[in-house]
Enzyme design. Structure first.
Site, PDB file in Angstrom:
ATOM      1  N   CYS A  27       0.829  -1.201   0.000  1.00 47.17           N
ATOM      2  CA  CYS A  27       0.000   0.000   0.000  1.00 47.17           C
ATOM      3  C   CYS A  27       0.866   1.254   0.000  1.00 47.17           C
ATOM      4  O   CYS A  27       2.050   1.193   0.310  1.00 47.17           O
ATOM      5  CB  CYS A  27      -0.861   0.051   1.250  1.00 47.17           C
ATOM      6  N   GLY A  53       0.107   0.210  -4.959  1.00 45.57           N
ATOM      7  CA  GLY A  53      -1.202  -0.440  -4.814  1.00 45.57           C
ATOM      8  C   GLY A  53      -2.154   0.042  -5.875  1.00 45.57           C
ATOM      9  O   GLY A  53      -2.381   1.248  -5.992  1.00 45.57           O
ATOM     10  N   ASN A 136       0.171   1.131   5.952  1.00 46.76           N
ATOM     11  CA  ASN A 136       1.036   0.420   5.021  1.00 46.76           C
ATOM     12  C   ASN A 136       1.849  -0.587   5.828  1.00 46.76           C
ATOM     13  O   ASN A 136       2.552  -0.213   6.753  1.00 46.76           O
ATOM     14  CB  ASN A 136       1.959   1.436   4.325  1.00 46.76           C
ATOM     15  N   GLY A 137       1.737  -1.867   5.466  1.00 47.12           N
ATOM     16  CA  GLY A 137       2.442  -2.923   6.208  1.00 47.12           C
ATOM     17  C   GLY A 137       1.468  -4.009   6.625  1.00 47.12           C
ATOM     18  O   GLY A 137       0.303  -3.975   6.236  1.00 47.12           O
ATOM     19  N   TYR A 281      13.018  -3.572  -5.876  1.00 47.60           N
ATOM     20  CA  TYR A 281      11.891  -3.537  -6.803  1.00 47.60           C
ATOM     21  C   TYR A 281      10.747  -2.601  -6.405  1.00 47.60           C
ATOM     22  O   TYR A 281      10.245  -1.854  -7.235  1.00 47.60           O
ATOM     23  CB  TYR A 281      11.356  -4.966  -6.972  1.00 47.60           C
TER      24      TYR A 281
END
Ligand code: SF4
Length: 517
Positions: A27, A53, A136-137, A281
């Site tokens: 996210c 996302g 996020n996570g 990445y």
């Protein structure tokens, strides 16, 4: 007949399919405080974090209603890309009024992906006012906390781990919002970079290991939090610093006056455990994460790969008639690392050229699959095309960032072979992926990962992919390419090493339970 909405969703889902690899970043989060166009800036921030996302997006803004003398939270969220979810500009200018806002881009890592309820930011109204959250996570003690809360009577609206944080805050017996948050975050474990919006504050909280990136910036008299600096760049905000691992930063009207953000270090880890895959990445190369430029680190990674697995030589290096060996990137994710690879390789091998041998379509829509047609093959062909004149009769080195299942890469190799290259040599800027991620990235199961197939033999994987040589970057050389400080910086490498720095017992127990069911 399908409704327009269903058609749009279907188109978006097809786009999503094309947009990323088979590992997905989880996210992106954005938060802004004290700007008359908070929602518009949040929208641009989300746009710059679209790579984190693509399944859904949302914004919650906080507006003060003069006539009612109270704050009101406006919400807009939906499935699809940011551009689609906010396609009508009136959503931003009329519906999402207010001087502060938080936003979220979602790729589901927990919770059913299709459920609208699971789209963030989440918003609740509790006894002390409004509260909204973007996360996020992934939390790693979700099952324990969820069971505990349910036993205490909590009713969950979503199937995500993020909702747990909201309930813990709302249920806390502490008085101030700061203490409620400290109470809540003392109970959660795992990876989290979180933006929280209250009626009068914007709060950023990051786990003590700093697994996911999280930065703070300013724009005039406003403060911004975001997953990556690209979200600051797009709105011309200045980067101030990272939100420290284990830190809670509170922005309110006093901070606007004093310019001194309130900071509380609430948890300390001996060493940080940044996600090393962010450098390989996930993050954009034009971002700065974990206090270092991604472009610089990614070039280092390519350089080390070149040292470990250099390109082949010409059959006869003295023969000027024989064409040079070419190095190509798989656009766009390996572009930067390929430059690092090539720049190092050319130092020892002058018979080398960097070329564009693959062209990626940025305008991929849906595909029409006919019965009997290979869907994956079609997708690769729609996404990539080969530059035959560049590849023909050459020794070709392809640099890619990772191999997950290997199916798509195998098809890409087949596509390249249509240009009749002399040889194909594959160079991968990460070690073999052997374990899934429990800290917020969506990976296939352990069994599906190609590195766990073919008896784990690189030679067998090479044969399966149909290339003349295959070289993965070693974990040692990867660690050598990323920034390091003795006192605090370290990395999570679990997907390459199987060594998880944060306990995953709770997740594994749940997996076992489901299996036994
Ligand atoms: S397991 Fe891999 S992707 Fe997940 S946090 Fe660790 S390094 Fe990153």
């Amino acid at each position: 007949m399908k409704s327009d909405k269903e058609r749009l969703l279907r188109r978006q889902n097809h786009f999503v399919d094309f947009y990323t690899k088979s590992i997905h970043s989880n996210c992106g989060v954005v938060g802004i405080y004290n700007h008359p166009e908070a929602a518009i800036l949040t929208y641009y921030g989300l746009h710059a974090l679209q790579h984190r996302g693509q399944e859904a997006a949302g914004i919650v803004s906080c507006e003060y209603l003069e006539d009612k003398k109270k704050h009101h939270f406006n919400v807009h969220k939906g499935s699809g890309l940011v551009l689609d979810v906010f396609s009508d500009e009136l959503i931003l200018t009329e519906d999402l009024k207010g001087n502060s806002a938080i936003g979220h881009n979602r790729y589901s890592t927990t919770g059913a992906s299709g459920k609208r309820n699971n789209i963030q930011p989440f918003k609740v109204n509790y006894k002390d006012g409004n509260l909204a959250l973007s996360h996020n996570g992934n939390l790693t003690n979700t099952n324990y906390l969820r069971n505990k809360l349910q036993e205490e009577g909590t009713i969950f609206q979503t199937t995500t781990d993020s909702e747990i944080i909201l309930h813990l805050i709302a249920k806390s017996k502490e008085k101030s919002i700061e203490d409620k948050l400290l109470d809540a975050f003392s109970q959660v474990e795992g990876a989290y970079s979180v933006c929280i919006l209250t009626d009068d504050k914007l709060i950023a909280v990051r786990d003590q290991y700093g697994v996911r990136p999280f930065v703070m910036g300013t724009l005039e008299d406003s403060y911004i939090f975001a997953s990556e600096t690209t979200a600051l760049d797009i709105i011309s905000a200045d980067y101030i610093r990272d939100v420290e691992p284990g830190e809670m930063i509170i922005i309110d009207k006093d901070v606007i006056k004093t310019k001194q953000p309130k900071s509380i270090i609430f948890k300390k880890a001996e060493k940080y455990k940044h996600c090393i895959f962010e450098y390989i990445y996930f993050s954009r190369p034009d971002s700065q994460i974990f206090e270092e430029k991604v472009d610089k680190v990614r070039r280092n990674i390519g350089k080390n790969l070149s040292i470990e697995h250099p390109p082949p030589k010409k059959d006869n290096p003295e023969n000027d008639e024989e064409k040079k060996v070419i190095v190509i990137n798989v656009p766009d994710s390996s572009n930067t690392a390929t430059l690092g690879y090539f720049n190092q390789a050319i130092k020892d091998n002058k018979n080398l050229k960097h070329e564009i041998g693959l062209i990626r379509s940025h305008y991929v829509g849906r595909t029409f699959i006919q019965p009997g047609q290979d869907n994956r093959k079609l997708k690769v062909k729609v996404k990539f095309n080969i530059v035959k004149g560049v590849l023909n009769n050459r020794k070709v080195v392809i640099v890619d960032d990772s191999i997950v299942r290997g199916n798509t890469l195998k098809l890409l190799v087949e596509l390249i072979k249509k240009a009749n290259p002399k040889e194909i040599h594959l160079r991968i800027t990460s070690p073999p992926i052997v374990s899934p991620c429990y800290y917020g990235m969506d990976f296939p199961s352990k069994e599906e990962l190609i590195a766990n197939q073919h008896n784990g033999s690189i030679e067998e994987i090479r044969k399966y992919l149909g290339v003349d040589s295959l070289g993965y970057l070693s974990l040692d050389k990867l660690l050598d390419a990323v920034p390091y400080t003795e006192e605090k910086t370290d990395y999570c490498t679990a997907c390459f090493s199987g060594k998880y720095p944060i306990s995953i017992d709770d997740v594994k127990n749940k997996e076992k339970e489901n299996f036994e069911d």
